[in-house]
Design an enzyme around this catalytic site. Structure first.
Site, mmCIF file in Angstrom:
data_model
loop_
_atom_site.group_PDB
_atom_site.id
_atom_site.type_symbol
_atom_site.label_atom_id
_atom_site.label_comp_id
_atom_site.label_asym_id
_atom_site.label_seq_id
_atom_site.Cartn_x
_atom_site.Cartn_y
_atom_site.Cartn_z
ATOM 1 N N HIS A 156 -2.188 9.199 10.448
ATOM 2 C CA HIS A 156 -0.929 9.533 9.762
ATOM 3 C C HIS A 156 0.185 9.846 10.760
ATOM 4 O O HIS A 156 1.147 10.518 10.424
ATOM 5 C CB HIS A 156 -1.130 10.696 8.777
ATOM 6 C CG HIS A 156 -2.138 10.366 7.720
ATOM 7 N ND1 HIS A 156 -1.858 9.482 6.693
ATOM 8 C CD2 HIS A 156 -3.423 10.752 7.542
ATOM 9 C CE1 HIS A 156 -2.939 9.364 5.925
ATOM 10 N NE2 HIS A 156 -3.898 10.108 6.425
ATOM 11 N N GLY A 209 -10.976 -1.760 1.302
ATOM 12 C CA GLY A 209 -10.595 -0.444 0.799
ATOM 13 C C GLY A 209 -11.423 0.675 1.430
ATOM 14 O O GLY A 209 -11.608 1.723 0.839
ATOM 15 N N GLY A 247 -10.755 1.955 4.572
ATOM 16 C CA GLY A 247 -10.023 2.565 5.679
ATOM 17 C C GLY A 247 -10.162 1.796 6.983
ATOM 18 O O GLY A 247 -9.864 2.320 8.056
ATOM 19 N N LEU A 248 -10.631 0.546 6.907
ATOM 20 C CA LEU A 248 -10.829 -0.247 8.120
ATOM 21 C C LEU A 248 -9.862 -1.429 8.160
ATOM 22 O O LEU A 248 -10.032 -2.371 8.910
ATOM 23 C CB LEU A 248 -12.293 -0.703 8.206
ATOM 24 C CG LEU A 248 -13.272 0.478 8.265
ATOM 25 C CD1 LEU A 248 -14.708 0.001 8.098
ATOM 26 C CD2 LEU A 248 -13.120 1.273 9.560
ATOM 27 N N SER A 249 -8.863 -1.337 7.296
ATOM 28 C CA SER A 249 -7.716 -2.235 7.363
ATOM 29 C C SER A 249 -8.017 -3.689 7.025
ATOM 30 O O SER A 249 -7.607 -4.608 7.734
ATOM 31 C CB SER A 249 -7.072 -2.131 8.753
ATOM 32 O OG SER A 249 -5.841 -2.775 8.711
ATOM 33 N N SER A 250 -8.697 -3.867 5.904
ATOM 34 C CA SER A 250 -8.868 -5.235 5.410
ATOM 35 C C SER A 250 -7.522 -5.818 4.995
ATOM 36 O O SER A 250 -7.333 -7.032 5.051
ATOM 37 C CB SER A 250 -9.841 -5.266 4.230
ATOM 38 O OG SER A 250 -9.283 -4.634 3.092
ATOM 39 N N ASP A 254 -1.850 -0.853 11.654
ATOM 40 C CA ASP A 254 -2.905 -1.804 11.286
ATOM 41 C C ASP A 254 -2.546 -3.240 11.662
ATOM 42 O O ASP A 254 -3.360 -3.988 12.212
ATOM 43 C CB ASP A 254 -3.179 -1.731 9.780
ATOM 44 C CG ASP A 254 -3.675 -0.360 9.350
ATOM 45 O OD1 ASP A 254 -3.901 0.492 10.223
ATOM 46 O OD2 ASP A 254 -3.841 -0.156 8.126
HETATM 47 P P1 ADP Z 1 -7.983 -1.218 3.606
HETATM 48 O O1 ADP Z 1 -6.859 -1.935 4.275
HETATM 49 O O2 ADP Z 1 -8.269 0.116 4.214
HETATM 50 O O3 ADP Z 1 -9.232 -2.031 3.471
HETATM 51 P P2 ADP Z 1 -6.112 -1.306 1.428
HETATM 52 O O4 ADP Z 1 -6.067 -0.607 0.118
HETATM 53 O O5 ADP Z 1 -4.970 -1.118 2.355
HETATM 54 O O6 ADP Z 1 -7.501 -0.904 2.120
HETATM 55 O O7 ADP Z 1 -6.256 -2.857 1.200
HETATM 56 C C1 ADP Z 1 -7.271 -3.344 0.345
HETATM 57 C C2 ADP Z 1 -6.658 -4.422 -0.530
HETATM 58 O O8 ADP Z 1 -6.337 -5.594 0.275
HETATM 59 C C3 ADP Z 1 -7.640 -4.944 -1.576
HETATM 60 O O9 ADP Z 1 -7.600 -4.138 -2.735
HETATM 61 C C4 ADP Z 1 -7.103 -6.341 -1.818
HETATM 62 O O10 ADP Z 1 -5.975 -6.305 -2.667
HETATM 63 C C5 ADP Z 1 -6.622 -6.773 -0.433
HETATM 64 N N1 ADP Z 1 -7.666 -7.500 0.317
HETATM 65 C C6 ADP Z 1 -8.170 -7.173 1.515
HETATM 66 N N2 ADP Z 1 -9.085 -8.079 1.934
HETATM 67 C C7 ADP Z 1 -9.174 -9.008 0.971
HETATM 68 C C8 ADP Z 1 -9.956 -10.200 0.804
HETATM 69 N N3 ADP Z 1 -10.839 -10.615 1.720
HETATM 70 N N4 ADP Z 1 -9.774 -10.911 -0.336
HETATM 71 C C9 ADP Z 1 -8.884 -10.508 -1.264
HETATM 72 N N5 ADP Z 1 -8.137 -9.404 -1.161
HETATM 73 C C10 ADP Z 1 -8.262 -8.649 -0.064
HETATM 74 MG MG MG Z 2 -4.861 -1.323 4.377
#
Ligand code: ADP
Ligand code: MG
Length: 383
Positions: free
Chosen positions: A38, A120, A122-125, A170
């Site tokens: 943060h 979702g 916290g590892l920045s998907s 991220d």
């Molecule tokens: P984090 O970045 O920590 O994983 P976020 O809430 O910031 O969590 O992002 C998660 C969101 O990003 C998911 O709910 C989805 O909308 C999107 N997302 C991430 N990876 C994918 C994927 N491989 N396919 C589809 N949507 C994705």
């Molecule tokens: Mg994210």
């Protein structure tokens, strides 16, 4: 973990969804933030590491836009100008809109997404998705964007288009990550300083998804903005909360509404901890680094109030069993814990932590390790 590479999965999903082969593929990593939580949206430093898990996109130019992901059924045909759908496809729509500003988007494209990152957690998907998409689409448009430009497109997509009040950490690490290096990113100055990270980090997932409480980050962000406005009454030139020092905290306590005080204290102490942590890592002083991680976790628990009991248990147990340190990583309200342990004992330590977690929650936390890995890259399309 699925051993098939995300690039291969994305390619095969593309082929089955669109009945043709993709012409480009790109991938970007998730990240674990060692420390500096943060702080990125408060002008402070962060110390992230690119993960060995990635999101890949296979794509081909087309007359219209069509998106598919392994996480979701069916192909979505979308109008880029239409209102956002509050769905995962918003991230891709956001990237297309931001690339158009740079004239770096193709007229349309079919895109298939596959990832071996937890989503979702916290590892920045989300940044892995947007940075990989920016790379794949700009390649289709015949443009070579720099890592900095890709990070900016991805940041603007998430912040301005999707509406997540994230900072720039991220997207920056997903674009600039390098093998064997953590990166000290001073967000106010925009500088990136590589710091060698030779060993492995362990990731233990709480299994609590922050999607359920997604508004909490935006609430904290608002509190920080309010706090900054109060601080500017006595420090008119103050640009960011992270410019305050430890010596300013007594004045903060006197002047700010009580609920905002611990938020500022977290940002100020975390800024100090993060710079010290980068020095400790550079000196290979893992014991000091570990202590700073634990202090950071305690600050999230007490001052930022962004932890969950599952994470608190993992951190306490990791310390009990001899880790150098551990902390909740990522925005919080669920997500994952990063564990730093002596290399000769790390496997045993995380096994014992898993067992403690199981005793309390009757399930095992997903546990894996990573070395510092590469940022965004073009992928050759698997045959
Ligand atoms: P984090 O970045 O920590 O994983 P976020 O809430 O910031 O969590 O992002 C998660 C969101 O990003 C998911 O709910 C989805 O909308 C999107 N997302 C991430 N990876 C994918 C994927 N491989 N396919 C589809 N949507 C994705
Ligand atoms: Mg994210």
């Amino acid at each position: 973990m699925n051993r098939v590479s995300p690039a291969r999965l994305a390619t095969s999903l593309f082929t089955t969804s669109f009945a043709t082969r993709p012409t480009v593929a790109a991938s970007a990593p998730g990240r674990v933030n060692l420390i500096g939580e943060h702080t990125d949206y408060n002008g402070g430093p962060v110390l992230p590491v690119a993960l060995n898990r990635r999101t890949a996109i296979a794509a081909r130019a087309a007359a219209r836009w069509a998106f598919v992901s392994t996480t979701d059924d069916g192909v979505h045909h979308l109008d880029i100008e239409a209102p956002m759908r509050q769905a995962w496809t918003d991230y891709l729509v956001g990237v297309v809109r931001e690339l158009r500003v740079l004239r770096a988007a193709p007229p349309g494209a079919e895109m298939a997404v596959a990832s071996n990152l937890p989503i979702g957690a916290g590892l920045s998907s989300s940044a892995a998705l947007t940075v990989a998409a920016a790379k794949a689409l700009s390649l289709l448009a015949g443009k070579r964007l720099s890592p900095a430009a890709l990070a900016e497109v991805a940041f603007r997509a998430e912040y301005h288009q999707v509406g997540v009040r994230c900072g720039r950490m991220d997207q920056t690490i997903a674009a600039h990550g390098q093998r064997g290096l953590a990166i000290l990113f001073e967000t106010a100055a925009g500088t990136l300083q590589p710091v060698p990270l030779p060993g492995r980090l362990w990731i233990m997932e709480t299994g609590v998804s922050h999607r359920l409480t997604g508004g909490a980050l935006n609430d904290r962000r608002r509190e920080c903005e309010e706090a900054l406005a109060f601080c500017r009454e006595w420090r008119p030139g103050l640009g960011y909360l992270a410019q305050l020092t430890l010596d300013d905290l007594p004045e903060v306590e006197r002047r700010l509404p009580p609920p905002l005080v611990p938020r500022v204290r977290h940002v100020v102490t975390e800024t100090v901890r993060t710079r010290r942590a980068a020095q400790a890592l550079a000196a290979a002083d893992l014991a000091t680094l570990g202590r700073l991680l634990v202090e950071g976790h305690e600050s999230l628990q007490r001052d930022y109030e962004s932890t969950v009991p599952e994470a608190d248990l993992l951190v306490a147990s990791a310390l009990d069993h001899g880790a150098y340190g551990a902390r909740l990583t990522g925005a919080g309200w669920g997500g994952a814990v990063v564990v730093l342990a002596p290399p000769d004992r790390e496997a045993r330590i995380v096994a014992e932590v898993g067992s403690d977690f199981h005793k309390r929650y009757r399930r095992m936390p997903a546990t894996w390790n990573t070395r510092a890995s590469r940022g965004v890259r073009r992928e050759t399309i698997p045959g």
